[in-house]
Design a protein around this motif. Sequence first.
Motif, PDB file in Angstrom:
ATOM      1  N   VAL A   1       0.853  -1.187   0.000  1.00 31.85           N
ATOM      2  CA  VAL A   1       0.000   0.000   0.000  1.00 31.85           C
ATOM      3  C   VAL A   1       0.890   1.238   0.000  1.00 31.85           C
ATOM      4  O   VAL A   1       1.824   1.341   0.796  1.00 31.85           O
ATOM      5  N   THR A   2       0.590   2.190  -0.881  1.00 31.77           N
ATOM      6  CA  THR A   2       1.407   3.397  -1.000  1.00 31.77           C
ATOM      7  C   THR A   2       0.553   4.649  -0.833  1.00 31.77           C
ATOM      8  O   THR A   2      -0.682   4.611  -0.949  1.00 31.77           O
ATOM      9  N   ALA A   3       1.236   5.765  -0.617  1.00 30.96           N
ATOM     10  CA  ALA A   3       0.541   7.044  -0.468  1.00 30.96           C
ATOM     11  C   ALA A   3      -0.258   7.419  -1.726  1.00 30.96           C
ATOM     12  O   ALA A   3      -1.385   7.923  -1.611  1.00 30.96           O
ATOM     13  N   PRO A   4       0.265   7.202  -2.955  1.00 31.67           N
ATOM     14  CA  PRO A   4      -0.555   7.495  -4.140  1.00 31.67           C
ATOM     15  C   PRO A   4      -1.860   6.685  -4.176  1.00 31.67           C
ATOM     16  O   PRO A   4      -2.859   7.161  -4.732  1.00 31.67           O
ATOM     17  N   ASP A   5      -1.862   5.482  -3.588  1.00 31.72           N
ATOM     18  CA  ASP A   5      -3.103   4.700  -3.531  1.00 31.72           C
ATOM     19  C   ASP A   5      -4.131   5.375  -2.624  1.00 31.72           C
ATOM     20  O   ASP A   5      -5.331   5.376  -2.909  1.00 31.72           O
ATOM     21  N   VAL A   6      -3.656   5.942  -1.505  1.00 31.37           N
ATOM     22  CA  VAL A   6      -4.561   6.659  -0.611  1.00 31.37           C
ATOM     23  C   VAL A   6      -5.069   7.922  -1.300  1.00 31.37           C
ATOM     24  O   VAL A   6      -6.259   8.242  -1.246  1.00 31.37           O
ATOM     25  N   LYS A   7      -4.181   8.637  -1.970  1.00 34.40           N
ATOM     26  CA  LYS A   7      -4.579   9.841  -2.713  1.00 34.40           C
ATOM     27  C   LYS A   7      -5.661   9.495  -3.734  1.00 34.40           C
ATOM     28  O   LYS A   7      -6.696  10.173  -3.815  1.00 34.40           O
ATOM     29  N   TYR A   8      -5.443   8.424  -4.496  1.00 35.69           N
ATOM     30  CA  TYR A   8      -6.424   8.020  -5.499  1.00 35.69           C
ATOM     31  C   TYR A   8      -7.750   7.639  -4.842  1.00 35.69           C
ATOM     32  O   TYR A   8      -8.833   7.997  -5.333  1.00 35.69           O
ATOM     33  N   GLY A   9      -7.673   6.927  -3.712  1.00 40.04           N
ATOM     34  CA  GLY A   9      -8.901   6.557  -3.012  1.00 40.04           C
ATOM     35  C   GLY A   9      -9.700   7.770  -2.598  1.00 40.04           C
ATOM     36  O   GLY A   9     -10.910   7.843  -2.840  1.00 40.04           O
ATOM     37  N   VAL A  10      -9.043   8.756  -1.989  1.00 35.27           N
ATOM     38  CA  VAL A  10      -9.754   9.957  -1.554  1.00 35.27           C
ATOM     39  C   VAL A  10     -10.299  10.728  -2.755  1.00 35.27           C
ATOM     40  O   VAL A  10     -11.407  11.286  -2.704  1.00 35.27           O
ATOM     41  N   GLU A  11      -9.568  10.747  -3.839  1.00 29.56           N
ATOM     42  CA  GLU A  11     -10.046  11.447  -5.046  1.00 29.56           C
ATOM     43  C   GLU A  11     -11.327  10.828  -5.594  1.00 29.56           C
ATOM     44  O   GLU A  11     -12.132  11.521  -6.236  1.00 29.56           O
ATOM     45  N   ARG A  12     -11.545   9.557  -5.331  1.00 28.83           N
ATOM     46  CA  ARG A  12     -12.778   8.909  -5.800  1.00 28.83           C
ATOM     47  C   ARG A  12     -14.032   9.538  -5.180  1.00 28.83           C
ATOM     48  O   ARG A  12     -15.114   9.462  -5.749  1.00 28.83           O
ATOM     49  N   PHE A  13     -13.884  10.148  -3.974  1.00 25.11           N
ATOM     50  CA  PHE A  13     -15.011  10.835  -3.334  1.00 25.11           C
ATOM     51  C   PHE A  13     -15.704  11.803  -4.297  1.00 25.11           C
ATOM     52  O   PHE A  13     -16.903  12.054  -4.192  1.00 25.11           O
ATOM     53  N   PHE A  14     -14.940  12.388  -5.209  1.00 22.46           N
ATOM     54  CA  PHE A  14     -15.419  13.510  -6.009  1.00 22.46           C
ATOM     55  C   PHE A  14     -16.124  13.091  -7.296  1.00 22.46           C
ATOM     56  O   PHE A  14     -16.686  13.930  -7.995  1.00 22.46           O
ATOM     57  N   SER A  15     -16.093  11.816  -7.630  1.00 20.81           N
ATOM     58  CA  SER A  15     -16.704  11.359  -8.874  1.00 20.81           C
ATOM     59  C   SER A  15     -18.218  11.251  -8.742  1.00 20.81           C
ATOM     60  O   SER A  15     -18.729  10.739  -7.749  1.00 20.81           O
ATOM     61  N   SER A  16     -18.935  11.705  -9.728  1.00 20.79           N
ATOM     62  CA  SER A  16     -20.399  11.600  -9.704  1.00 20.79           C
ATOM     63  C   SER A  16     -20.860  10.158  -9.799  1.00 20.79           C
ATOM     64  O   SER A  16     -22.004   9.839  -9.472  1.00 20.79           O
ATOM     65  N   ASP A  17     -19.983   9.267 -10.239  1.00 20.21           N
ATOM     66  CA  ASP A  17     -20.319   7.838 -10.301  1.00 20.21           C
ATOM     67  C   ASP A  17     -20.182   7.167  -8.931  1.00 20.21           C
ATOM     68  O   ASP A  17     -20.650   6.050  -8.731  1.00 20.21           O
ATOM     69  N   ILE A  18     -19.508   7.848  -8.009  1.00 17.08           N
ATOM     70  CA  ILE A  18     -19.249   7.290  -6.680  1.00 17.08           C
ATOM     71  C   ILE A  18     -19.900   8.229  -5.669  1.00 17.08           C
ATOM     72  O   ILE A  18     -19.267   9.085  -5.089  1.00 17.08           O
ATOM     73  N   ASN A  19     -21.215   8.083  -5.463  1.00 15.79           N
ATOM     74  CA  ASN A  19     -21.907   8.999  -4.559  1.00 15.79           C
ATOM     75  C   ASN A  19     -22.445   8.235  -3.358  1.00 15.79           C
ATOM     76  O   ASN A  19     -22.569   7.021  -3.376  1.00 15.79           O
ATOM     77  N   GLY A  20     -22.772   8.980  -2.323  1.00 16.50           N
ATOM     78  CA  GLY A  20     -23.367   8.378  -1.141  1.00 16.50           C
ATOM     79  C   GLY A  20     -22.555   8.552   0.125  1.00 16.50           C
ATOM     80  O   GLY A  20     -23.077   8.408   1.219  1.00 16.50           O
ATOM     81  N   GLY A  21     -21.266   8.858  -0.002  1.00  9.64           N
ATOM     82  CA  GLY A  21     -20.406   8.962   1.171  1.00  9.64           C
ATOM     83  C   GLY A  21     -20.483  10.318   1.844  1.00  9.64           C
ATOM     84  O   GLY A  21     -21.229  11.205   1.423  1.00  9.64           O
ATOM     85  N   PRO A  22     -19.689  10.500   2.905  1.00  9.96           N
ATOM     86  CA  PRO A  22     -19.695  11.768   3.639  1.00  9.96           C
ATOM     87  C   PRO A  22     -19.104  12.895   2.796  1.00  9.96           C
ATOM     88  O   PRO A  22     -18.341  12.649   1.857  1.00  9.96           O
ATOM     89  N   PRO A  23     -19.417  14.149   3.136  1.00  9.18           N
ATOM     90  CA  PRO A  23     -19.051  15.285   2.280  1.00  9.18           C
ATOM     91  C   PRO A  23     -17.760  15.995   2.651  1.00  9.18           C
ATOM     92  O   PRO A  23     -17.424  16.998   2.042  1.00  9.18           O
TER      93      PRO A  23
END
Length: 561
Positions: free
Chosen positions: A126-148
């Motif tokens: 597990v690397t820091a870029p993987d965490v960055k990519y995971g958090v960036e997924r929050f912003f996709s309109s295809d990935i909705n429902g999570g906290p803001p």
Amino acid sequence: MTRTPRTTRRSRTVALSATAVVIALGATACAGPSSGSGSGAPGKGGTLTILDKADFDHLDPQRVYTTEGSSMDEEIVRTLTGWDETGPKPKLVGDLATDTGTPSKGATVWTFHLRHGVKYQDGTEVTAPDVKYGVERFFSSDINGGPPYASQWLVGGADYKGPYQGKELGSIRTPDMYTIVFHLNQPVADFNETTAMPGWSAVPKAHDTGSTYDTKVWSDGPYMIKSYTKNKELILTRNTHWSQSTDPIRQQNVDEMDVEFGQDEAAIDQQIKADAGTARTSIQQWPIAGSDLAQLAGDPSLKSRYYKIPAPGINYLAINTTRVKDLKVRQAIEYAIDKTTVRGAFGGSAYGDYATTMLSPGIGGYRKFNLYSANPAGNLAKAKELMQQAGNPRPAMSIAVENTPTQEHFADAVKTALGRIGIHVNISPIDAADYFSTVDNVKNQYDLTWGDWIADWPNASTVLPTLFDGRLIKKNPQANQDLSYLNDPKVNALIDKAAGMTDVKQRNAAYGQMDRQILKDAAVVPLTYMNFSDMSGSKVGGVIPDTILAEPSLVHVYVKH
């Protein structure tokens, strides 16, 4: 956060000081791990069966916002920080990160250093870029429902559309493979408590399946998905590349976790109570049915495997202020609701105390007050008087509830109470697995909506801004948490005022004032301050009452042999 949900959902726009965190955590002390009946060291091996009435709304860590889903994700994914609940009160610790993070520049920049040697299910690190990519997924309109929180706090988040178009968010930086830095648009002193939520986890880009990631979550926790048949069964098996030496929170005691969906709540209760066959190695995640709670809570033979978990949360009835526009009518509803029959539907006094505020005792900002009936059974005369002042309308209203016996009994109690003042209520049961994704969509047409809410962490900032900031409605049309559709400039101004305060007493006073204004608007009927009660079989040990999620935590669970 919604719990079915015990619940998870919330939106926060405030920074807590370290003092506030200490106060909040001190108010929610919990018991240490429970070994169930019997004693002895944790067993290794065996299968734990988890009996749930419905499937998870989501397991995708960037989409999950219910307590059941969040609790299950703790077995599959690791977050930057997490809660160690083995002591007398929850303690924030580093999870993927080596510690709880370092704030700088007035808590507008947060830096986390990742542990070396944390492995995914395929053995890659597990690397820091993987965490960055995971958090960036929050912003996709295809990935909705999570906290803001990500979109609210990260610089540039308002305009960022997620990683699927090949763009990165510049306010998340990874100077090396083990360091991640977040740049915030405001001071957030307790940002490291946000990062204990599932979405602040790693997702390897090569294994991201977008909107179908719910059933294909790539594990860096002790367990990985072996198979997942929606609405039927989820089977988790050991992640052989997980290492206890890198994980300060979890253990890997059982061989498999078999989650079975679709049984009636009462059937699950009776199965676990009987304690025969696989029920002896089973546990439930959703609360005991209201029809069973009083009896089971008082059964001394179940004491060693009965978990009563205090929740920093509230059970409530939201009134859609854009559909029920007359304040007098909404106030009449406040007086007409009979909380004794409502609480009876959920299981009586064991379920919780009667509520008169949206903030519950133990939450920073709570102030005791009651603007409506002093009698929990309501004040019918006052309710009729208010309806008369409104011109004696005889409206028909729809109420949204889950399609479970407990919820439908609750809806019947509301229908009976409001029928006495000339309001006809049509009950709209919604499949429990889809409930929050349905009512959170602004296209819904419900006048009244059942909801419950558990603070993301024990402070008013994780309750009132999310549930009542009307400016968020347009920002989250498919994941709106403001079920009252309240957009009161007075409430919004108090939210902004509290966000700028660093003094704990002043900020808590602002939240108390905010709570009172929301009740003046008659936007919601507070029903009960919740407890959640669950059971396990006699061969289940290591269960920790999780007072952050109000769930039986399985991070140390084992099966006795």
